[in-house]
Scaffold this active site. Structure first.
Site, short mmCIF file in Angstrom:
data_model
loop_
_atom_site.label_atom_id
_atom_site.label_comp_id
_atom_site.label_asym_id
_atom_site.label_seq_id
_atom_site.Cartn_x
_atom_site.Cartn_y
_atom_site.Cartn_z
N CYS A 1 -0.48 4.49 2.40
CA CYS A 1 -0.73 4.35 3.86
C CYS A 1 -0.47 2.89 4.23
O CYS A 1 0.63 2.40 4.08
CB CYS A 1 -2.11 4.84 4.25
SG CYS A 1 -3.47 4.21 3.25
N SER A 2 -1.49 2.19 4.70
CA SER A 2 -1.27 0.79 5.07
C SER A 2 -2.55 -0.02 4.93
O SER A 2 -2.90 -0.80 5.80
CB SER A 2 -0.72 0.68 6.50
OG SER A 2 -1.60 1.32 7.42
N CYS A 3 -3.27 0.17 3.83
CA CYS A 3 -4.48 -0.59 3.57
C CYS A 3 -4.13 -2.08 3.59
O CYS A 3 -3.16 -2.51 2.96
CB CYS A 3 -5.08 -0.21 2.22
SG CYS A 3 -5.62 1.51 2.14
N CYS B 1 0.89 -1.16 0.00
CA CYS B 1 0.00 0.00 0.00
C CYS B 1 0.92 1.21 0.00
O CYS B 1 1.57 1.50 1.00
CB CYS B 1 -0.91 0.01 1.22
SG CYS B 1 -1.98 1.47 1.29
#
Length: 209
Positions: A120-122, A117
């Site tokens: 961000c950190s999906c 991702c």
């Protein structure tokens, strides 16, 4: 020539305010409460770390491993998973926030898939639990796209130069689950035994399985 492919580029697709991270004030309140409980001796920081590790390494990834094992054992389920991963995964009872729109990508002898991702950190929490720290790091998020073969090598995954690497960029709308190659022993092992072969990293693509 090896072909490093970055798919689903999305400079503006991430929704940072809806469905990905808790509001900043909530995060601050949680951190403040945690600090107070630790200071008062009510909570052991090591215990908190152990709980987080339990959910990151064991509970969530076991769900994804069950999905992969079913796909390895059941060609019909595998077909449904590749056609509509969200629905197929829900058949096994795994669904919810951060897993509403799932896509399964299949590793083969010719193609290796890697999930990142970039903004961000999906991450697909219902099947993989909490994201590992390295997945959220700036280094992984940038280098997985720019030099995926080198990143994989640092994880211990050495691929033949002829193997194509496809990098899938998760968003707030779509999350990916890597289905490792079916092992030769799949016909001899039951689903529980197969699930034990599957790791969290294998389902992100930073391990072969």
């Amino acid at each position: 020539m090896p072909h490093d492919h970055h798919d689903h580029d999305h400079d503006n697709d991430h929704d940072h305010e809806h469905g990905q991270h808790p509001p900043e004030d909530v995060v601050l309140r949680v951190k403040a409460l945690e600090s107070l409980l630790v200071e008062k001796g009510v909570v052991d920081p090591a215990a908190l770390d152990a709980i987080a590790e339990h959910y990151a390494e064991r509970v969530g990834p076991k769900n994804g491993a069950r999905v992969v094992a079913r796909a390895w054992r059941d060609p019909t389920f595998h077909a449904r998973l590749m056609a509509d991963a969200t629905e197929a995964i829900a058949e096994l009872g795994f669904h919810g926030v951060q897993g509403e729109h799932m896509v399964a990508v299949q590793n083969t002898a010719a193609v290796h898939n890697l999930v990142v991702c970039t903004l961000c950190s999906c991450y697909p929490w219902p099947v993989l639990g909490l994201p590992p720290t390295w997945y959220k790091s700036n280094a992984y998020r940038s280098r997985a796209v720019i030099e995926p073969r080198k990143v994989l090598s640092e994880f211990g995954v050495e691929l033949d130069p002829a193997v194509e690497i496809q990098v899938w960029d998760s968003t707030a709308e779509v999350r990916y689950l890597v289905i490792p190659e079916r092992p030769a022993e799949a016909d001899q092992l039951d689903e529980d035994a197969l699930a034990e072969l599957v790791t969290r990293n294998g389902m992100i693509g930073t391990a072969l399985r």
